[in-house]
Design an enzyme around this catalytic site. Structure first.
Site, PDB file in Angstrom:
ATOM      1  N   ARG A  63      -7.279  -4.231  -4.475  1.00 10.04           N
ATOM      2  CA  ARG A  63      -7.407  -2.955  -3.776  1.00 10.04           C
ATOM      3  C   ARG A  63      -6.044  -2.404  -3.352  1.00 10.04           C
ATOM      4  O   ARG A  63      -5.803  -1.190  -3.411  1.00 10.04           O
ATOM      5  CB  ARG A  63      -8.306  -3.144  -2.550  1.00 10.04           C
ATOM      6  N   HIS A  67      -4.568   1.251  -4.037  1.00  6.56           N
ATOM      7  CA  HIS A  67      -4.121   2.159  -2.976  1.00  6.56           C
ATOM      8  C   HIS A  67      -2.649   2.523  -3.126  1.00  6.56           C
ATOM      9  O   HIS A  67      -2.237   3.602  -2.714  1.00  6.56           O
ATOM     10  CB  HIS A  67      -4.402   1.547  -1.601  1.00  6.56           C
ATOM     11  N   ASP A  68      -1.858   1.627  -3.701  1.00  8.24           N
ATOM     12  CA  ASP A  68      -0.471   1.971  -3.996  1.00  8.24           C
ATOM     13  C   ASP A  68      -0.430   3.081  -5.049  1.00  8.24           C
ATOM     14  O   ASP A  68       0.182   4.134  -4.855  1.00  8.24           O
ATOM     15  CB  ASP A  68       0.288   0.730  -4.494  1.00  8.24           C
ATOM     16  N   VAL A  71      -1.511   6.894  -4.309  1.00  4.22           N
ATOM     17  CA  VAL A  71      -0.755   7.724  -3.379  1.00  4.22           C
ATOM     18  C   VAL A  71       0.676   7.820  -3.900  1.00  4.22           C
ATOM     19  O   VAL A  71       1.459   6.880  -3.793  1.00  4.22           O
ATOM     20  CB  VAL A  71      -0.789   7.127  -1.952  1.00  4.22           C
ATOM     21  N   ASP A  75       4.413   2.841  -6.697  1.00  2.14           N
ATOM     22  CA  ASP A  75       5.825   2.783  -6.317  1.00  2.14           C
ATOM     23  C   ASP A  75       6.040   1.898  -5.103  1.00  2.14           C
ATOM     24  O   ASP A  75       7.071   2.008  -4.421  1.00  2.14           O
ATOM     25  CB  ASP A  75       6.338   4.202  -6.022  1.00  2.14           C
ATOM     26  N   ASN A  95      -6.549   2.622   5.144  1.00  2.00           N
ATOM     27  CA  ASN A  95      -5.804   1.354   5.129  1.00  2.00           C
ATOM     28  C   ASN A  95      -5.782   0.616   6.457  1.00  2.00           C
ATOM     29  O   ASN A  95      -5.785  -0.617   6.484  1.00  2.00           O
ATOM     30  CB  ASN A  95      -4.354   1.607   4.684  1.00  2.00           C
ATOM     31  N   PRO A 164      -9.754   8.008  -2.076  1.00  2.00           N
ATOM     32  CA  PRO A 164     -11.172   8.378  -1.954  1.00  2.00           C
ATOM     33  C   PRO A 164     -11.808   7.712  -0.733  1.00  2.00           C
ATOM     34  O   PRO A 164     -11.364   6.657  -0.303  1.00  2.00           O
ATOM     35  CB  PRO A 164     -11.789   7.830  -3.244  1.00  2.00           C
ATOM     36  N   HIS A 194     -15.547  -3.170  -7.180  1.00  2.00           N
ATOM     37  CA  HIS A 194     -16.379  -3.555  -6.042  1.00  2.00           C
ATOM     38  C   HIS A 194     -17.333  -4.696  -6.397  1.00  2.00           C
ATOM     39  O   HIS A 194     -18.263  -4.972  -5.665  1.00  2.00           O
ATOM     40  CB  HIS A 194     -17.135  -2.334  -5.495  1.00  2.00           C
ATOM     41  N   THR A 195     -17.094  -5.361  -7.493  1.00  2.00           N
ATOM     42  CA  THR A 195     -17.711  -6.661  -7.769  1.00  2.00           C
ATOM     43  C   THR A 195     -17.057  -7.746  -6.912  1.00  2.00           C
ATOM     44  O   THR A 195     -17.578  -8.857  -6.817  1.00  2.00           O
ATOM     45  CB  THR A 195     -17.569  -7.025  -9.270  1.00  2.00           C
ATOM     46  N   ASP A 247     -20.544  -6.744  -3.499  1.00  2.69           N
ATOM     47  CA  ASP A 247     -21.483  -7.215  -4.532  1.00  2.69           C
ATOM     48  C   ASP A 247     -22.175  -8.439  -3.971  1.00  2.69           C
ATOM     49  O   ASP A 247     -21.615  -9.523  -3.928  1.00  2.69           O
ATOM     50  CB  ASP A 247     -20.713  -7.542  -5.825  1.00  2.69           C
ATOM     51  N   ASP A 255     -17.362  -9.854 -12.270  1.00  2.00           N
ATOM     52  CA  ASP A 255     -18.352  -9.762 -13.357  1.00  2.00           C
ATOM     53  C   ASP A 255     -18.971  -8.359 -13.338  1.00  2.00           C
ATOM     54  O   ASP A 255     -18.436  -7.476 -12.650  1.00  2.00           O
ATOM     55  CB  ASP A 255     -19.421 -10.856 -13.196  1.00  2.00           C
TER      56      ASP A 255
END
Ligand code: HEM
Ligand SMILES: *[C@@H]1O[C@H](CO)[C@@H](O)[C@H](O)[C@H]1NC(C)=O
Length: 330
Positions: A63, A67-68, A71, A75, A95, A164, A194-195, A247, A255
């Site tokens: 994640r 998130h890097d 935005v 970097d 965050n 998002p 999101h597994t 999950d 998976d």
């Protein structure tokens, strides 16, 4: 005549190879082969050690890379602490008290600095760490091209605007992906991350008690799942930071169960379940719930796209000494 044309072509291609990586600022799979050949092993070991202590860290590192990249590009900006000059991404809404893994990246970076000082960017370490995290969770391999450089600044505002949220519509989310060059399939495929991992109760609680003012749970959430989540997240503010698996079938295994869950109305976030509300994305969900191998293949391809968003190369940015702060000397 023919040989003249050939040698001319030869020089032409030779010049392309010489200048292309610099001119186009492209990433390169062999970027650190000469100056830091053990980099992949160091990252692998660091991620392995972190997971041995905390299995959830695989999810958190994946994640963090996302998130890097979302935005202002991949970097390393997400790793920067606030300074008097700027408020960074760490304390942006998506965050704060949520993004994890900073100390894992910082500790790998310290190892890498000892072996090859001022050579390897934090953005590259994070990209490699996300890949190793997925592999150690039995997920697919993807090639990580290297040569990203680290940002000199970061912005809370940009993070709040560009990441998002689980409360916005699929259309909004699709627009945010599109502005990063990612298409509808990438939205579906990358959401399958999101597994792995957990979400705090406040990110889905309104589905459990009073969905959109109806006084009832979200009709798109399976009734027995509602009951069990109400146990984890009682209807009081104190439960807001309690955790539920994204999950519920295989929380630590990468998976395609995420897609199977969506098919049975057991996706955790509203934004997850919303993939069933659009015929195009629902068809993809159905497809990936049936073909795990093709899901792995497509996830790998979308991760390559994600990792290439807005990278700094060449002389842009810098190679930080520590991932949490920019170098004030060169
Ligand atoms: C499509 C839009 C997305 C939304 C709205 C979204 C939202 C969220 C939220 C609300 C959480 C829980 C955070 C918390 O409660 O602290 C979460 C966790 C997570 N997200 Fe997403 N996410 C999205 C896409 C992605 C993508 C593209 C990836 C990676 C490729 C990803 C990977 C993860 C992972 C692995 C976790 C669990 C983290 C952990 O356990 O530490 N997400 N996401
Ligand atoms: C191990 O994981 C826990 C969280 O589960 C964390 O608080 C701790 O700092 C970690 N220890 C090491 C040595 O990484």
């Amino acid at each position: 005549m023919a040989s003249k044309t050939l040698s001319c072509l030869g020089i032409f291609f030779c010049m392309m190879f010489l200048f292309e990586p610099l001119a186009n600022g492209q990433l390169d799979y062999n970027f650190y082969d000469d100056l830091c050949p053990n980099l992949p092993m160091m990252v692998r070991w660091g991620v392995w050690a972190a997971l041995r202590n905390d299995t959830r860290m695989a999810a958190s590192l994946l994640r963090l890379h996302f998130h890097d990249c979302f935005v202002n590009g991949c970097d390393g900006s997400v790793l920067l602490d606030d300074t008097p000059n700027f408020k960074g991404e760490k304390n942006a809404l998506p965050n704060r008290n949520s993004a994890r893994g900073f100390e894992v990246i910082e500790s790998i970076k310290a190892d890498v600095e000892r072996a090859c000082p001022s050579i390897v960017s934090c953005a590259d370490i994070l990209a490699l760490a996300a890949r190793e995290a997925v592999i150690l969770s039995e997920g697919p391999f993807w090639p990580v091209s290297l040569g990203r450089r680290d940002a000199l600044t970061a912005s809370t505002k940009a993070a709040n605007e560009q990441l998002p949220t689980p409360f916005e519509s699929l259309d909004n989310i699709v627009t945010k992906f599109a502005s990063n060059g990612l298409d509808l399939r990438d939205v579906v495929v990358l959401s399958g991350a999101h597994t792995l991992g957990y979400a705090q109760c406040f990110t889905f609680k309104r589905r459990l008690f009073d969905f959109k003012g109806s006084g009832k749970p979200d009709p798109l959430l399976d009734a027995s799942m509602v009951a069990s989540l109400q146990g984890t997240c009682p209807n009081v503010d104190e439960s807001n930071s309690k955790l539920a698996p994204l999950d519920v079938q295989t929380v630590y295994k990468f998976d395609n169960a995420y897609y199977k869950n969506l098919m049975t109305n057991t996706g955790l976030l509203e934004s997850d379940q919303a993939l069933m509300g659009n015929p195009k994305t629902a068809e993809m969900v159905n497809f990936y719930s049936t073909y795990p191998y093709l899901y792995s293949r497509d996830f790998a391809a979308s991760m390559v796209k994600l990792g290439n968003i807005g990278v700094l190369t060449g002389q842009d940015g810098q190679i930080r000494k520590k991932c949490g702060s920019v170098n004030y000397y060169y």
